[in-house]
Design a protein around this motif. Structure first.
Motif, PDB file in Angstrom:
ATOM      1  N   THR A 151      40.861  45.058  40.335  1.00 18.09           N
ATOM      2  CA  THR A 151      39.456  44.823  40.682  1.00 18.09           C
ATOM      3  C   THR A 151      38.518  45.188  39.539  1.00 18.09           C
ATOM      4  O   THR A 151      38.635  46.269  38.963  1.00 18.09           O
ATOM      5  CB  THR A 151      39.092  45.621  41.954  1.00 18.09           C
ATOM      6  OG1 THR A 151      40.002  45.234  42.991  1.00 18.09           O
ATOM      7  CG2 THR A 151      37.666  45.355  42.407  1.00 18.09           C
ATOM      8  N   PHE A 152      37.594  44.271  39.248  1.00 19.88           N
ATOM      9  CA  PHE A 152      36.589  44.476  38.192  1.00 19.88           C
ATOM     10  C   PHE A 152      35.215  44.687  38.808  1.00 19.88           C
ATOM     11  O   PHE A 152      34.796  43.879  39.648  1.00 19.88           O
ATOM     12  CB  PHE A 152      36.458  43.218  37.311  1.00 19.88           C
ATOM     13  CG  PHE A 152      37.615  42.952  36.419  1.00 19.88           C
ATOM     14  CD1 PHE A 152      38.818  42.507  36.928  1.00 19.88           C
ATOM     15  CD2 PHE A 152      37.493  43.114  35.048  1.00 19.88           C
ATOM     16  CE1 PHE A 152      39.888  42.232  36.090  1.00 19.88           C
ATOM     17  CE2 PHE A 152      38.565  42.849  34.202  1.00 19.88           C
ATOM     18  CZ  PHE A 152      39.763  42.407  34.728  1.00 19.88           C
ATOM     19  N   LEU A 202      31.365  44.572  37.662  1.00 20.62           N
ATOM     20  CA  LEU A 202      30.551  44.153  36.516  1.00 20.62           C
ATOM     21  C   LEU A 202      29.090  44.490  36.776  1.00 20.62           C
ATOM     22  O   LEU A 202      28.586  44.265  37.875  1.00 20.62           O
ATOM     23  CB  LEU A 202      30.689  42.642  36.278  1.00 20.62           C
ATOM     24  CG  LEU A 202      32.111  42.085  36.172  1.00 20.62           C
ATOM     25  CD1 LEU A 202      32.078  40.577  35.991  1.00 20.62           C
ATOM     26  CD2 LEU A 202      32.853  42.722  35.004  1.00 20.62           C
ATOM     27  N   ALA A 220      27.143  40.873  32.878  1.00 19.28           N
ATOM     28  CA  ALA A 220      28.185  40.223  33.675  1.00 19.28           C
ATOM     29  C   ALA A 220      28.423  38.811  33.153  1.00 19.28           C
ATOM     30  O   ALA A 220      29.563  38.374  33.019  1.00 19.28           O
ATOM     31  CB  ALA A 220      27.773  40.196  35.139  1.00 19.28           C
ATOM     32  N   THR A 234      30.349  38.956  29.976  1.00 16.30           N
ATOM     33  CA  THR A 234      31.721  39.408  30.236  1.00 16.30           C
ATOM     34  C   THR A 234      32.544  38.252  30.795  1.00 16.30           C
ATOM     35  O   THR A 234      33.684  38.025  30.375  1.00 16.30           O
ATOM     36  CB  THR A 234      31.718  40.571  31.254  1.00 16.30           C
ATOM     37  OG1 THR A 234      30.850  41.585  30.765  1.00 16.30           O
ATOM     38  CG2 THR A 234      33.098  41.142  31.452  1.00 16.30           C
ATOM     39  N   LEU A 235      31.954  37.502  31.731  1.00 15.97           N
ATOM     40  CA  LEU A 235      32.683  36.384  32.337  1.00 15.97           C
ATOM     41  C   LEU A 235      32.978  35.304  31.297  1.00 15.97           C
ATOM     42  O   LEU A 235      34.047  34.694  31.324  1.00 15.97           O
ATOM     43  CB  LEU A 235      31.889  35.815  33.516  1.00 15.97           C
ATOM     44  CG  LEU A 235      31.819  36.759  34.730  1.00 15.97           C
ATOM     45  CD1 LEU A 235      30.849  36.243  35.767  1.00 15.97           C
ATOM     46  CD2 LEU A 235      33.207  36.963  35.351  1.00 15.97           C
ATOM     47  N   CYS A 264      36.748  32.545  37.245  1.00 14.55           N
ATOM     48  CA  CYS A 264      36.418  32.768  38.647  1.00 14.55           C
ATOM     49  C   CYS A 264      35.290  31.806  39.001  1.00 14.55           C
ATOM     50  O   CYS A 264      34.117  32.152  38.901  1.00 14.55           O
ATOM     51  CB  CYS A 264      36.036  34.226  38.874  1.00 14.55           C
ATOM     52  SG  CYS A 264      36.112  34.634  40.604  1.00 14.55           S
ATOM     53  N   ARG A 312      40.169  40.496  41.308  1.00 13.03           N
ATOM     54  CA  ARG A 312      38.949  40.452  42.126  1.00 13.03           C
ATOM     55  C   ARG A 312      37.784  40.906  41.243  1.00 13.03           C
ATOM     56  O   ARG A 312      37.941  41.793  40.406  1.00 13.03           O
ATOM     57  CB  ARG A 312      39.031  41.433  43.298  1.00 13.03           C
ATOM     58  CG  ARG A 312      40.087  41.105  44.305  1.00 13.03           C
ATOM     59  CD  ARG A 312      39.836  41.828  45.598  1.00 13.03           C
ATOM     60  NE  ARG A 312      39.772  43.285  45.417  1.00 13.03           N
ATOM     61  CZ  ARG A 312      39.528  44.128  46.401  1.00 13.03           C
ATOM     62  NH1 ARG A 312      39.273  43.670  47.612  1.00 13.03           N
ATOM     63  NH2 ARG A 312      39.498  45.430  46.183  1.00 13.03           N
ATOM     64  N   PHE A 313      36.626  40.310  41.474  1.00 10.00           N
ATOM     65  CA  PHE A 313      35.436  40.675  40.695  1.00 10.00           C
ATOM     66  C   PHE A 313      34.292  40.953  41.653  1.00 10.00           C
ATOM     67  O   PHE A 313      34.135  40.229  42.630  1.00 10.00           O
ATOM     68  CB  PHE A 313      34.986  39.505  39.809  1.00 10.00           C
ATOM     69  CG  PHE A 313      36.013  39.074  38.820  1.00 10.00           C
ATOM     70  CD1 PHE A 313      36.031  39.609  37.549  1.00 10.00           C
ATOM     71  CD2 PHE A 313      36.977  38.137  39.163  1.00 10.00           C
ATOM     72  CE1 PHE A 313      36.983  39.214  36.625  1.00 10.00           C
ATOM     73  CE2 PHE A 313      37.932  37.739  38.242  1.00 10.00           C
ATOM     74  CZ  PHE A 313      37.927  38.279  36.973  1.00 10.00           C
TER      75      PHE A 313
END
Ligand code: PRP
Length: 215
Positions: free
Chosen positions: A5-6, A8, A14, A17-18, A28, A49-50
């Motif tokens: 799990t992340f 952000l 975010a 990062t993505l 995602c 999971r984010f």
């Protein structure tokens, strides 16, 4: 395989990062839907999971293991002081934590006077003034628009983030001292680091390689 799990930090961090993770083939799609009110997003294939959280809450989720990995600014890591491992500097979101004020306020620093310091980062300000400068000050916590404080006479100086410097300039203030450089960092829960060491290490190696290529 369990989900990794992340957490952000919401906003630009975010998004960047993505974009970075996408270059590693970690996508995602669900998360890109701007109209969605969903809080957590899953990549079933990679068992990831984010979720997006307020920046200052990211280290909390990671310390308690509700997220294995977090991405957040160094300012937040320093301010929150949570038990997390900081493992990687992502190199974006670069800025500096500074003591700022009108030019006349320099003398208060030189003479180590008992001044008022307004900031959104009381822990960082306290550590800097007490442990680095050995200056006793009164710290006043604010929640934003910190530059107002010296203008309206709430404090002599502020401790705040400076990126381009334009907010300071437009308000007749300047950097008086630099506290530390800041950027986006990856943090990991210490237990996850052991239990999921292979998956986390692989991710970190891939991120490092990608960042080197970009440098
Ligand atoms: C941050 C920071 C400064 C400004 C610095 O504020 O607190 O005010 O950005 O950027 P600059 O050097 O490029 O002008 P933010 O926009 O996050 O809002 P805030 O005042 O609510 O903290």
């Amino acid at each position: 395989m369990r989900y990794l799990t992340f957490a952000l930090g919401k906003g630009r961090l975010a998004k960047q990062t993505l974009e970075l993770l996408e270059q590693l083939g970690i996508t995602c799609e669900e998360m890109k839907d701007k109209n969605s009110r969903k809080l957590i997003f899953v990549n079933e294939e990679l068992k990831l999971r984010f979720f997006l959280a307020k920046g200052p809450d990211v280290p909390t989720y990671v310390e308690y293991g509700a997220a294995d990995i977090g991405v957040v600014g160094k300012d937040t890591i320093l301010e929150e002081g949570r038990k997390v491992h900081e493992v990687l500097d992502l190199g974006f979101g670069k800025c500096k934590m500074c003591v700022c004020g009108p030019a006349e306020a320099k003398k208060y620093l030189e003479h180590r006077e008992l001044i008022r310091v307004a900031t959104k980062y009381p822990a960082i300000a306290k550590d800097y003034f007490y442990n680095t400068r050995h200056q006793t000050v009164e710290i006043i916590k604010l929640n934003g628009s910190i530059e107002l404080a010296p203008i309206v006479g709430l404090s002599e100086v502020i401790v705040d983030i400076v990126e381009t410097g334009s907010t300071l300039k437009e308000n007749g203030l300047e950097v008086l001292e630099e506290v530390c450089p800041l950027s986006a960092r990856v943090i990991v829960n210490p237990v996850s680091m052991r239990l999921e060491s292979e998956r986390i290490k692989e991710l970190l190696i891939n991120l490092r390689t990608l960042l080197k290529g970009e440098a």
